[in-house]
Design a protein around this motif. Structure first.
Motif, PDB file in Angstrom:
ATOM      1  N   MET A  40     -30.802  71.840  56.512  1.00  0.00           N
ATOM      2  CA  MET A  40     -30.490  69.824  56.721  1.00  0.00           C
ATOM      3  C   MET A  40     -28.852  70.167  55.766  1.00  0.00           C
ATOM      4  N   THR A  41     -28.900  70.034  54.365  1.00  0.00           N
ATOM      5  CA  THR A  41     -27.585  70.109  53.973  1.00  0.00           C
ATOM      6  C   THR A  41     -26.036  70.534  55.161  1.00  0.00           C
ATOM      7  N   VAL A  42     -26.630  71.259  55.360  1.00  0.00           N
ATOM      8  CA  VAL A  42     -25.318  72.077  55.952  1.00  0.00           C
ATOM      9  C   VAL A  42     -25.569  71.525  58.068  1.00  0.00           C
ATOM     10  N   ALA A  43     -26.071  71.986  58.390  1.00  0.00           N
ATOM     11  CA  ALA A  43     -25.962  70.438  59.418  1.00  0.00           C
ATOM     12  C   ALA A  43     -25.472  69.244  59.988  1.00  0.00           C
ATOM     13  N   GLY A  44     -26.193  68.925  58.934  1.00  0.00           N
ATOM     14  CA  GLY A  44     -25.350  67.379  58.751  1.00  0.00           C
ATOM     15  C   GLY A  44     -24.228  67.368  58.075  1.00  0.00           C
ATOM     16  N   GLY A  45     -23.674  68.072  57.197  1.00  0.00           N
ATOM     17  CA  GLY A  45     -21.782  67.670  56.952  1.00  0.00           C
ATOM     18  C   GLY A  45     -21.547  68.195  57.937  1.00  0.00           C
TER      19      GLY A  45
END
Length: 309
Positions: free
Chosen positions: A280-285
């Motif tokens: 989620m962190t990578v996709a949102g970033g």
């Protein structure tokens, strides 16, 4: 010029509307993830602005003509050749704005480095003269002050500064939580993150994203440090310590225990927050960083589709 205009319009849309979305997401997700999304959104906006200006001033607009050639036959109403006089005007204005932003960025960064170097030197001199009570994992300078003071300084010679009044007012558990909070700032490189946010915020203050970035980042790094300290020492000692010393702040370039919105920090300590999944962190970033070009591509495709109809 069409692709450049679409890219610049995409950056403006992100700059104006993303703070509303990021502020609401930050209340529900891990603060470290929120910090990454805020900074990546700002970096994406800055990169989109530079790319849009380069497309305007490069000969033939760089790769833009090749991209638009597929839509050229049916996009007669928006043909690049119909408005040749706009190119030098738009390019000149864009270069001037970019040059101003880069100059403001450079001067702000250099001024911050000079002020931080002076602040560090003063504290390091005091550290050598007074010695430290503990040196691991971060050196701690104890000030002979009756006020409850606690803050940290980042950089290669990072250190935590606390006062004798702090140790006298707090219990042993509370003092441990405060020191853990300040060490979390140093270990998380929060001083670097807040410096980047403040430099970007001073560069383009007329854009809501850049204007709100420094304040949001400073609050989020406090929440992240609270989370790390609570995991190590417990929530209650940190909460009671925050209530005891929240009125005393540190130097301007430091991250003080009293920093941020105290009400929000106390509320987050009561409710807590679970770390977001890495995916989620990578996709949102990535979504935050690529938002301007994504909006630009959507605008070009929609305009081309409407023109073809």
């Amino acid at each position: 010029m069409i692709l450049a205009a679409a890219l610049l319009l995409g950056t403006l849309a992100v700059g104006w509307w993303s703070p509303w979305l990021l502020s609401r997401l930050a209340a529900r997700i891990d603060p470290r993830t929120a910090i990454a999304w805020w900074l990546l959104t700002a970096a994406g906006m800055a990169g989109g602005t530079v790319a849009g200006v380069l497309l305007l001033v490069l000969p033939g607009h760089g790769p833009a003509d090749a991209v638009l050639r597929l839509l050229h036959d049916c996009w007669a109403a928006a043909d690049h050749d119909d408005l040749p006089a706009l190119d030098p005007v738009a390019g000149t204005i864009a270069v001037l704005v970019l040059a101003f932003a880069v100059g403001r960025l450079a001067t702000t960064w250099l001024a911050r480095r000079r002020r931080r170097a002076v602040l560090h030197q003063r504290h390091l001199t005091a550290l050598r003269l007074a010695g430290t009570r503990d040196t691991r994992p971060v050196p701690t300078l104890w000030l002979p002050d009756e006020r409850p003071i606690a803050y940290s300084l980042g950089g290669r010679r990072s250190l935590v500064v606390a006062s004798d009044g702090l140790a006298a007012r707090l219990t042993k558990r509370e003092l441990g939580a405060v020191l853990a909070h300040e060490r979390a700032h140093v270990q998380g490189r929060h001083h670097l993150l807040t410096s980047c946010a403040e430099v970007l915020g001073r560069t383009l203050r007329f854009v809501p994203l850049m204007r709100e970035l420094p304040g949001a980042t400073r609050l989020l790094v406090e929440l992240a440090a609270d989370q790390a300290a609570a995991a190590q020492c417990g929530r209650e000692p940190l909460r009671s310590a925050l209530l005891s010393i929240r009125a005393v702040d540190g130097p301007r370039r430091a991250l003080a225990m009293a920093g941020g919105d105290t009400a929000i920090r106390l509320s987050r300590l009561e409710t807590g927050s679970s770390p977001a999944p890495r995916s989620m962190t990578v996709a949102g970033g990535l979504a935050a960083f690529l938002a301007p070009p994504a909006i630009a591509v959507a605008l070009v495709l929609i305009t081309g589709f409407v023109a073809c109809r």
